[in-house]
Design a protein around this motif. Structure first.
Motif, mmCIF file in Angstrom:
data_model
loop_
_atom_site.group_PDB
_atom_site.id
_atom_site.type_symbol
_atom_site.label_atom_id
_atom_site.label_comp_id
_atom_site.label_asym_id
_atom_site.label_seq_id
_atom_site.Cartn_x
_atom_site.Cartn_y
_atom_site.Cartn_z
ATOM 1 N N ASN A 153 -13.029 19.652 -39.661
ATOM 2 C CA ASN A 153 -13.264 18.291 -39.185
ATOM 3 C C ASN A 153 -13.616 17.378 -40.363
ATOM 4 O O ASN A 153 -14.547 16.580 -40.309
ATOM 5 C CB ASN A 153 -14.383 18.258 -38.141
ATOM 6 N N ARG A 154 -12.872 17.571 -41.472
ATOM 7 C CA ARG A 154 -12.974 16.775 -42.697
ATOM 8 C C ARG A 154 -14.274 16.984 -43.467
ATOM 9 O O ARG A 154 -14.573 16.241 -44.400
ATOM 10 C CB ARG A 154 -12.781 15.286 -42.387
ATOM 11 N N GLN A 155 -15.054 17.977 -43.091
ATOM 12 C CA GLN A 155 -16.280 18.286 -43.813
ATOM 13 C C GLN A 155 -16.057 19.512 -44.689
ATOM 14 O O GLN A 155 -15.589 20.552 -44.223
ATOM 15 C CB GLN A 155 -17.441 18.527 -42.849
ATOM 16 N N ASP B 192 -8.911 22.045 -36.285
ATOM 17 C CA ASP B 192 -9.533 21.097 -37.207
ATOM 18 C C ASP B 192 -9.920 21.739 -38.538
ATOM 19 O O ASP B 192 -10.711 21.206 -39.306
ATOM 20 C CB ASP B 192 -10.772 20.455 -36.565
ATOM 21 N N LEU B 193 -9.333 22.915 -38.799
ATOM 22 C CA LEU B 193 -9.632 23.677 -40.010
ATOM 23 C C LEU B 193 -8.482 23.543 -41.003
ATOM 24 O O LEU B 193 -7.321 23.744 -40.656
ATOM 25 C CB LEU B 193 -9.845 25.141 -39.639
ATOM 26 N N THR B 194 -8.807 23.190 -42.249
ATOM 27 C CA THR B 194 -7.798 23.014 -43.291
ATOM 28 C C THR B 194 -8.195 23.795 -44.534
ATOM 29 O O THR B 194 -9.329 23.699 -45.000
ATOM 30 C CB THR B 194 -7.644 21.524 -43.664
ATOM 31 N N LEU B 195 -7.247 24.555 -45.072
ATOM 32 C CA LEU B 195 -7.482 25.325 -46.283
ATOM 33 C C LEU B 195 -6.440 24.944 -47.329
ATOM 34 O O LEU B 195 -5.243 24.951 -47.046
ATOM 35 C CB LEU B 195 -7.419 26.825 -45.986
ATOM 36 N N ASN B 196 -6.902 24.593 -48.516
ATOM 37 C CA ASN B 196 -6.023 24.231 -49.619
ATOM 38 C C ASN B 196 -6.014 25.370 -50.625
ATOM 39 O O ASN B 196 -7.014 25.630 -51.296
ATOM 40 C CB ASN B 196 -6.508 22.931 -50.282
#
Length: 226
Positions: free
Chosen positions: A146-148, A133-137
């Motif tokens: 988790n979208r936070q 649930d981890l996203t890095l741009n």
């Protein structure tokens, strides 16, 4: 959703070969065997990329390319042809082709050209690193779990990016130090432990499930929840 590639090629064996190889790479593939059919599919299906043979029955690949461009369709086009003279290349590129692969060709080269052209067509997508649930741009230097949104310092971001690029791999402290801080780093010897601890606090603030794990005597690993 998988990218959709249209292959316009009148040699059935070659078309099938390209279709199979693209399919193995995860692409959705449609084959057209003449220029008129290829032009119609390109207009109606709006593929993400077209691999277009120059010499086709009906209308040539060059004409297909010109007609697509003249109607404002900017789909990436990789021209595939036995015409390898410089004037031919110039003619194909001037017609609106984005790339040019000459026959005979290696399938590895064609796949590489396709991937490169699709990356240019969707530049933002290549900047995203995702794990659980981890996203890095990388482009905006934003991190979400988790979208936070998670606020990180520049060095925390660099450390997390390095771990994401090598997810599920045990990374030694020396590897982290050399890559994230540089070979000439002369700071505190426990700097990595400090930053890992800070990252954990921020990543687990709203989700206690740990992603950054310590491998005693070796280093750290980013892996699934434990």
């Amino acid at each position: 959703m998988n990218e959709h590639i249209l292959v316009v090629e009148d040699d059935p064996k070659l078309a099938e070969f390209i279709q199979i190889e693209l399919g193995l790479e995860g692409y959705q593939v449609t084959v057209a065997t003449n220029g008129i059919e290829g032009l119609a599919i390109a207009r109606e299906a709006k593929p993400d990329l077209v691999i277009l043979d120059w010499m086709l029955p009906g209308i040539s690949g060059l004409d297909v390319c010109l007609r697509l461009r003249n109607t404002g369709i900017q789909v990436p086009i990789v021209m595939l042809t036995a015409k390898d003279e410089i004037p031919d290349r110039v003619m194909g590129l001037n017609a609106g082709a984005d790339d040019y692969v000459t026959k005979p060709f290696s399938i590895e080269e064609l796949l590489a050209r396709v991937k490169a052209r699709l990356r240019r067509n969707h530049p933002a997508e290549t900047e995203m690193l995702v794990f659980e649930d981890l996203t890095l741009n990388r482009l905006t230097r934003e991190v979400y779990r988790n979208r936070q949104l998670i606020e990180l310092t520049a060095k925390e971001f660099d450390l997390l990016e390095f771990m994401l690029r090598h997810s599920r791999q045990v990374i030694t402290r020396d590897q982290i130090l050399e890559t994230v801080w540089g070979y000439d780093f002369m700071g505190e010897s426990n700097i990595i432990d400090v930053y890992i601890r800070a990252l954990r606090i921020k990543l687990e603030a709203n989700n206690p499930k740990r992603l950054l794990h310590t491998v005693r005597g070796v280093g750290y690993v980013l892996r699934e929840y434990a």
